[in-house]
Design an enzyme around this catalytic site. Structure first.
Site, PDB file in Angstrom:
ATOM      1  N   SER A  39     -52.290 -48.225  26.909  1.00 45.07           N
ATOM      2  CA  SER A  39     -51.303 -49.492  26.839  1.00 45.07           C
ATOM      3  C   SER A  39     -51.163 -49.664  28.142  1.00 45.07           C
ATOM      4  CB  SER A  39     -50.159 -49.141  26.305  1.00 45.07           C
ATOM      5  OG  SER A  39     -49.105 -50.117  26.391  1.00 45.07           O
ATOM      6  N   TYR A  52     -43.456 -42.592  24.551  1.00 46.31           N
ATOM      7  CA  TYR A  52     -44.501 -43.524  24.239  1.00 46.31           C
ATOM      8  C   TYR A  52     -45.334 -43.790  25.593  1.00 46.31           C
ATOM      9  CZ  TYR A  52     -47.132 -47.607  23.283  1.00 46.31           C
ATOM     10  OH  TYR A  52     -48.172 -48.893  23.108  1.00 46.31           O
TER      11      TYR A  52
END
Length: 164
Positions: A39, A52
């Protein structure tokens, strides 16, 4: 805390184990391509989603290191680093009304960019960023850390999409 442990298992342990399982065969036949999904969150700390962001930093760092370790073997490792996408992630994470997901993009274009980058043997592929986010992502590692933390926090705060 249990949710964090599950995220670590899915985002770190699973790709690591899968690579360990398949990589020896790829090396033996001198051919193979690995595409790991990270990401854009990987390049900075992420208040309100710390685990995350940290797991994605692992995937990016580890994938890049593997790319170099495998150089000359016929095997490549590419890491896909998408921006916010129109998937169930925003709803599941309580992020659907945040600035971060206000400009989420269609995941098909990101998948295509990742596949094309993988087949070309690219190291990293960043995809799905609206125009204003592209230069911001490039400058993020050089930005003052506290200011970046405040910016990310603001982007992820519930209801931030409704604020001016």
């Amino acid at each position: 805390m249990e949710q964090d442990m599950s995220m670590i298992a899915v985002n770190i342990e699973t790709p690591t184990r899968l690579c360990k399982l398949f990589l020896p065969d790829f090396i033996d036949r001198a051919s193979g391509r690995i595409l790991n999904v990270s990401s854009t969150a990987a390049i900075m700390p992420g208040p309100l989603q710390a685990v995350y962001y940290a797991t994605k930093a692992y995937v990016t760092s580890w994938s890049n290191a593997l790319w170099r370790e495998l150089k000359g073997t016929g095997v490549t490792v590419t890491v896909l680093m998408p921006g916010a996408m129109q998937t169930g992630f925003a709803n599941a994470g309580g992020l659907s009304d945040t600035k971060l997901f206000a400009n989420a993009v269609d995941p098909m274009a990101i998948a295509r960019a990742g596949y094309d980058g993988m087949t070309a043997g690219r190291l990293s592929v960043t995809a799905g960023l609206p125009g204003w986010q592209k230069p911001m992502m490039a400058l993020a590692p050089m930005s003052p850390r506290k200011a970046m933390l405040d910016f990310v926090y603001d982007q992820q705060t519930a209801g931030s999409a409704k604020r001016e």
